[in-house]
Motif scaffolding. Structure first.
Motif, PDB file in Angstrom:
ATOM      1  N   ALA A 127       0.825  -1.214   0.000  1.00 35.06           N
ATOM      2  CA  ALA A 127       0.000   0.000   0.000  1.00 35.06           C
ATOM      3  C   ALA A 127       0.853   1.256   0.000  1.00 35.06           C
ATOM      4  O   ALA A 127       0.547   2.229  -0.707  1.00 35.06           O
ATOM      5  CB  ALA A 127      -0.923  -0.009   1.219  1.00 35.06           C
TER       6      ALA A 127
ATOM      7  N   LYS B  90      -5.403   1.007   5.056  1.00 30.17           N
ATOM      8  CA  LYS B  90      -6.339   0.994   6.189  1.00 30.17           C
ATOM      9  C   LYS B  90      -6.815  -0.427   6.470  1.00 30.17           C
ATOM     10  O   LYS B  90      -6.879  -0.865   7.634  1.00 30.17           O
ATOM     11  CB  LYS B  90      -7.531   1.898   5.902  1.00 30.17           C
ATOM     12  CG  LYS B  90      -8.571   1.916   7.022  1.00 30.17           C
ATOM     13  CD  LYS B  90      -9.719   2.846   6.689  1.00 30.17           C
ATOM     14  CE  LYS B  90     -10.776   2.822   7.784  1.00 30.17           C
ATOM     15  NZ  LYS B  90     -11.457   1.533   7.901  1.00 30.17           N
ATOM     16  N   GLU B  91      -7.149  -1.160   5.413  1.00 27.83           N
ATOM     17  CA  GLU B  91      -7.625  -2.542   5.573  1.00 27.83           C
ATOM     18  C   GLU B  91      -6.578  -3.405   6.285  1.00 27.83           C
ATOM     19  O   GLU B  91      -6.901  -4.170   7.195  1.00 27.83           O
ATOM     20  CB  GLU B  91      -7.947  -3.130   4.197  1.00 27.83           C
ATOM     21  CG  GLU B  91      -8.384  -4.593   4.241  1.00 27.83           C
ATOM     22  CD  GLU B  91      -8.447  -5.218   2.857  1.00 27.83           C
ATOM     23  OE1 GLU B  91      -8.628  -6.441   2.785  1.00 27.83           O
ATOM     24  OE2 GLU B  91      -8.306  -4.483   1.857  1.00 27.83           O
TER      25      GLU B  91
ATOM     26  N   HIS C 209     -13.585   6.220  11.267  1.00 26.27           N
ATOM     27  CA  HIS C 209     -12.959   5.546  10.129  1.00 26.27           C
ATOM     28  C   HIS C 209     -12.757   6.486   8.946  1.00 26.27           C
ATOM     29  O   HIS C 209     -11.780   6.360   8.200  1.00 26.27           O
ATOM     30  CB  HIS C 209     -13.805   4.335   9.717  1.00 26.27           C
ATOM     31  CG  HIS C 209     -13.762   3.219  10.705  1.00 26.27           C
ATOM     32  ND1 HIS C 209     -12.785   2.244  10.704  1.00 26.27           N
ATOM     33  CD2 HIS C 209     -14.568   2.931  11.768  1.00 26.27           C
ATOM     34  CE1 HIS C 209     -12.992   1.402  11.694  1.00 26.27           C
ATOM     35  NE2 HIS C 209     -14.071   1.797  12.359  1.00 26.27           N
TER      36      HIS C 209
ATOM     37  N   GLY D   3      -4.576   8.745   3.791  1.00 28.50           N
ATOM     38  CA  GLY D   3      -4.489   9.224   2.410  1.00 28.50           C
ATOM     39  C   GLY D   3      -3.560  10.412   2.284  1.00 28.50           C
ATOM     40  O   GLY D   3      -2.743  10.482   1.361  1.00 28.50           O
TER      41      GLY D   3
ATOM     42  N   LEU E 242      -9.083   7.175   7.378  1.00 31.67           N
ATOM     43  CA  LEU E 242      -8.761   7.003   5.960  1.00 31.67           C
ATOM     44  C   LEU E 242      -8.213   8.290   5.372  1.00 31.67           C
ATOM     45  O   LEU E 242      -7.253   8.272   4.581  1.00 31.67           O
ATOM     46  CB  LEU E 242     -10.017   6.561   5.210  1.00 31.67           C
ATOM     47  CG  LEU E 242      -9.847   6.263   3.715  1.00 31.67           C
ATOM     48  CD1 LEU E 242      -8.862   5.135   3.493  1.00 31.67           C
ATOM     49  CD2 LEU E 242     -11.199   5.932   3.093  1.00 31.67           C
ATOM     50  N   ASP E 243      -8.791   9.415   5.772  1.00 29.32           N
ATOM     51  CA  ASP E 243      -8.325  10.714   5.275  1.00 29.32           C
ATOM     52  C   ASP E 243      -6.888  10.983   5.705  1.00 29.32           C
ATOM     53  O   ASP E 243      -6.057  11.441   4.911  1.00 29.32           O
ATOM     54  CB  ASP E 243      -9.251  11.818   5.785  1.00 29.32           C
ATOM     55  CG  ASP E 243      -8.841  13.195   5.269  1.00 29.32           C
ATOM     56  OD1 ASP E 243      -8.851  13.398   4.038  1.00 29.32           O
ATOM     57  OD2 ASP E 243      -8.490  14.057   6.101  1.00 29.32           O
TER      58      ASP E 243
ATOM     59  N   ASN F 140      -1.873   3.301  -2.008  1.00 30.51           N
ATOM     60  CA  ASN F 140      -3.261   2.846  -1.878  1.00 30.51           C
ATOM     61  C   ASN F 140      -3.718   2.993  -0.429  1.00 30.51           C
ATOM     62  O   ASN F 140      -3.423   2.148   0.417  1.00 30.51           O
ATOM     63  CB  ASN F 140      -3.374   1.393  -2.329  1.00 30.51           C
ATOM     64  CG  ASN F 140      -4.818   0.936  -2.452  1.00 30.51           C
ATOM     65  OD1 ASN F 140      -5.709   1.441  -1.774  1.00 30.51           O
ATOM     66  ND2 ASN F 140      -5.045  -0.029  -3.325  1.00 30.51           N
ATOM     67  N   ALA F 141      -4.473   4.065  -0.129  1.00 25.73           N
ATOM     68  CA  ALA F 141      -4.904   4.336   1.246  1.00 25.73           C
ATOM     69  C   ALA F 141      -5.918   3.304   1.730  1.00 25.73           C
ATOM     70  O   ALA F 141      -5.927   2.936   2.913  1.00 25.73           O
ATOM     71  CB  ALA F 141      -5.501   5.739   1.339  1.00 25.73           C
ATOM     72  N   TYR F 142      -6.789   2.842   0.834  1.00 26.67           N
ATOM     73  CA  TYR F 142      -7.810   1.858   1.218  1.00 26.67           C
ATOM     74  C   TYR F 142      -7.151   0.541   1.642  1.00 26.67           C
ATOM     75  O   TYR F 142      -7.519  -0.057   2.656  1.00 26.67           O
ATOM     76  CB  TYR F 142      -8.787   1.609   0.068  1.00 26.67           C
ATOM     77  CG  TYR F 142      -9.674   2.783  -0.236  1.00 26.67           C
ATOM     78  CD1 TYR F 142     -10.849   3.002   0.479  1.00 26.67           C
ATOM     79  CD2 TYR F 142      -9.339   3.687  -1.239  1.00 26.67           C
ATOM     80  CE1 TYR F 142     -11.661   4.093   0.210  1.00 26.67           C
ATOM     81  CE2 TYR F 142     -10.143   4.785  -1.522  1.00 26.67           C
ATOM     82  CZ  TYR F 142     -11.302   4.984  -0.785  1.00 26.67           C
ATOM     83  OH  TYR F 142     -12.102   6.064  -1.051  1.00 26.67           O
ATOM     84  N   LEU F 143      -6.177   0.078   0.855  1.00 23.38           N
ATOM     85  CA  LEU F 143      -5.463  -1.151   1.187  1.00 23.38           C
ATOM     86  C   LEU F 143      -4.687  -0.982   2.494  1.00 23.38           C
ATOM     87  O   LEU F 143      -4.641  -1.897   3.325  1.00 23.38           O
ATOM     88  CB  LEU F 143      -4.507  -1.527   0.052  1.00 23.38           C
ATOM     89  CG  LEU F 143      -3.672  -2.805   0.264  1.00 23.38           C
ATOM     90  CD1 LEU F 143      -4.574  -4.017   0.381  1.00 23.38           C
ATOM     91  CD2 LEU F 143      -2.677  -2.981  -0.884  1.00 23.38           C
TER      92      LEU F 143
END
Length: 550
Positions: free
Chosen positions: A314, A324-325, A339, A347, A343-344, A319-322
């Motif tokens: 990530a 965080k996951e 959340h 990112g 994420l912000d 990749n911020a989504y990956l």
């Protein structure tokens, strides 16, 4: 107001704490002796930590990696605490060895060099010869160090408990300090008991056995105890001595890549890594990298290794989504989490690094900043990953000194890509995928019944909502029909998956070399699937012609 739980915590620690008053007086005396209130230079700070004892020396060693919190001059000064510690007298060393063996040291060693090879806050190392003439290194624990460190940690716990009880202000800081004290307690407990380091040496030596030109000292379990550790004597050049390495004809760039690759392999392949990889713990012997001093190690489970690999991927891809996951699987929740804000923040962190070239990204620094973001959202990273972050900060410093052009993140990224093509990794991913699919199918199988029950309750007025809901019979009929078709589709999919698994077995009876039950399953799946498609087409025709659904 303090809670009853906090009151009980203070009372419990106070009952267990029998030494804090005496120890506090000793600390105050040392502070006055060094005139701490008048200010501290980096050199004087080192002297104060040494005077306070091994626990505070250990804190100074950990602090030497925190250039994000402390001025560089202090970090550089605290580096001396790793090896530049006053040695204990040789007669004390002999006394400790005799006490550990409950016999004279002559029963094990032919000779012991009185001059120590190195002295640290917990132990010091001497060169020796076994009775058969084998040259070894003997690590001897300082007398009373385990008891002294336990007293200091109890005092810290007592002060933190009183701080929490007295005020709710600065609660975040107190929680961070509490976590730091817990980490100190855990790591020192392992370091003062040499049976832990012996186990580390055995496991580490076995796991890096397949790495070319990389090794670690051979341990001698038969001569090792809780307070004395005997291992292979390693004589080599400290990795930071680049001039000596070049004189030996060694390419420092290739050496840097080998050290980095070895460290990444420890983390992502073995899940068992050196947690204190400073230059004094990496020697070069005849071109071979030797990892020494396995007192501090980190350990990652299989799932944690995969999540850490996702974190690296990530960061490398932005990749911020990956990110965080992956991180949510590596944390403990201590309070409410926003959340969206998390994420912000992740990112924005990745955007900051997106403009930099990959070789300029420091893995340890990124992990440290991520940990801080998580802390602000009441999320605490598991201790193994916190230890990994510090380890990467240290190893990147070693790599930067050897070869500034060598990029740790590039080596990590290439390793992750190679690892993802490994059959064992693919098998693990396939198992996870099958497990997740089975859970999803099970959840979907329950959905029609749950939806049907909910609609029945709505129709009977057993569920109240803040609106007037008028569900016509036509809409209900349409929903029931849709749920029925969804159920048929799920049954068809289940039969198809089950039949596919059966066809990989040798179950009898068989038809044309394929289990008969699997063939029947495929046939049933086809019939159900075809019927479902037929009913959907009929429903579409009725809808277009404004006919009542059936």
């Amino acid at each position: 107001m303090a809670t009853f739980e906090e009151f009980v915590k203070v009372a419990e620690i106070s009952l267990k704490d029998k030494t804090s008053h005496k120890r506090m007086n000793e600390i105050i005396h040392i502070m006055r002796e060094y005139h701490v209130m008048r200010g501290l230079t980096p050199e004087k700070a080192v002297e104060v930590l040494q005077a306070l004892g091994p626990t505070y020396v250990k804190i100074g060693q950990l602090a030497s990696n925190r250039s994000d919190l402390l001025p560089k001059a202090y970090c550089d000064a605290f580096e001396k605490l790793r090896d530049d510690v006053n040695p204990m007298p040789f007669d004390q060393v002999i006394e400790q060895i005799d006490r550990a063996y409950q016999a004279s040291w002559h029963t094990v060693f032919a000779s012991i060099d009185p001059e120590p090879l190195g002295a640290a806050s917990i132990a010091q190392v001497h060169k020796a010869q076994l009775l058969d003439g084998t040259t070894v290194a003997v690590k001897v624990r300082r007398p009373g160090v385990a008891e002294d460190m336990a007293e200091d940690i109890m005092l810290m716990k007592h002060l933190l408990a009183v701080g929490e009880f007295a005020s709710n202000a600065h609660r975040d800081i107190l929680l961070s300090l509490e976590g730091f004290v817990e980490e100190i307690e855990r790591t020192t407990a392992n370091e003062v008991d040499f049976t832990h380091e012996l186990g580390n040496l055995v496991r580490f030596h076995q796991e890096i056995a397949d790495e070319k030109d990389v090794t670690s000292p051979v341990p001698y379990p038969a001569f090792s105890t809780e307070s004395v550790l005997v291992m292979e004597f390693v004589q080599g050049t400290e990795i930071a001595d680049t001039a000596a390495l070049r004189d030996q004809g060694i390419s420092v760039k290739r050496l840097a890549e080998r050290v980095c690759q070895s460290y990444v392999t420890q983390v992502l392949d073995h899940g068992f890594f050196h947690a204190d990889p400073h230059p004094g713990n990496i020697l070069v012997r005849d071109g071979e990298v030797v990892w020494i001093d396995l007192g501090m190690v980190g350990s990652l489970t299989v799932s944690e290794r995969m999540l850490v690999g996702k974190v690296f991927t990530a960061v490398a891809t932005g990749n911020a989504y990956l990110l965080k996951e992956a991180l949510m699987g590596l944390v403990r929740v201590r309070g409410p989490v926003d959340h969206g804000a998390l994420l912000d923040s992740l990112g924005r962190l990745l955007v900051e690094y997106s403009t930099a070239e990959m070789k300029e990204i420091n893995v340890g620094t990124v992990l440290t900043e991520v940990i801080e973001i998580l802390r602000n959202q009441n999320l605490v990273m598991v201790s193994s990953v916190t230890m990994l972050a510090r380890g990467f900060v240290t190893i990147e410093g070693v790599i930067a000194h050897l070869s500034p052009d060598t990029s740790v993140i590039e080596i990590v990224s290439k390793h992750v890509i190679t690892q993802q093509a490994d059959p064992q990794y693919l098998a693990t991913k396939a198992f996870d995928l099958i497990t997740s699919s089975a859970e999803s199918v099970e959840a979907l199988a329950k959905l029609p019944t749950q939806l049907s029950n909910t609609l029945e309750m709505i129709d009977r007025g057993q569920i109240k909502v803040n609106a007037d809901v008028d569900v016509s019979s036509r809409i209900l009929a349409t929903i029931y029909a849709s749920v029925g078709r969804l159920s048929l589709a799920l049954l068809s999919a289940g039969l198809f998956l089950g039949s596919s698994i059966l066809c990989t077995t040798h179950m009898e009876p068989q038809l044309l070399g394929v289990p008969l039950l699997g063939v029947l399953g495929y046939l049933g799946a086809f019939v159900l699937g075809a019927y479902t498609v037929f009913r959907i087409m009929v429903s579409r025709h009725r809808l277009l012609n404004n006919e009542e659904p059936r």
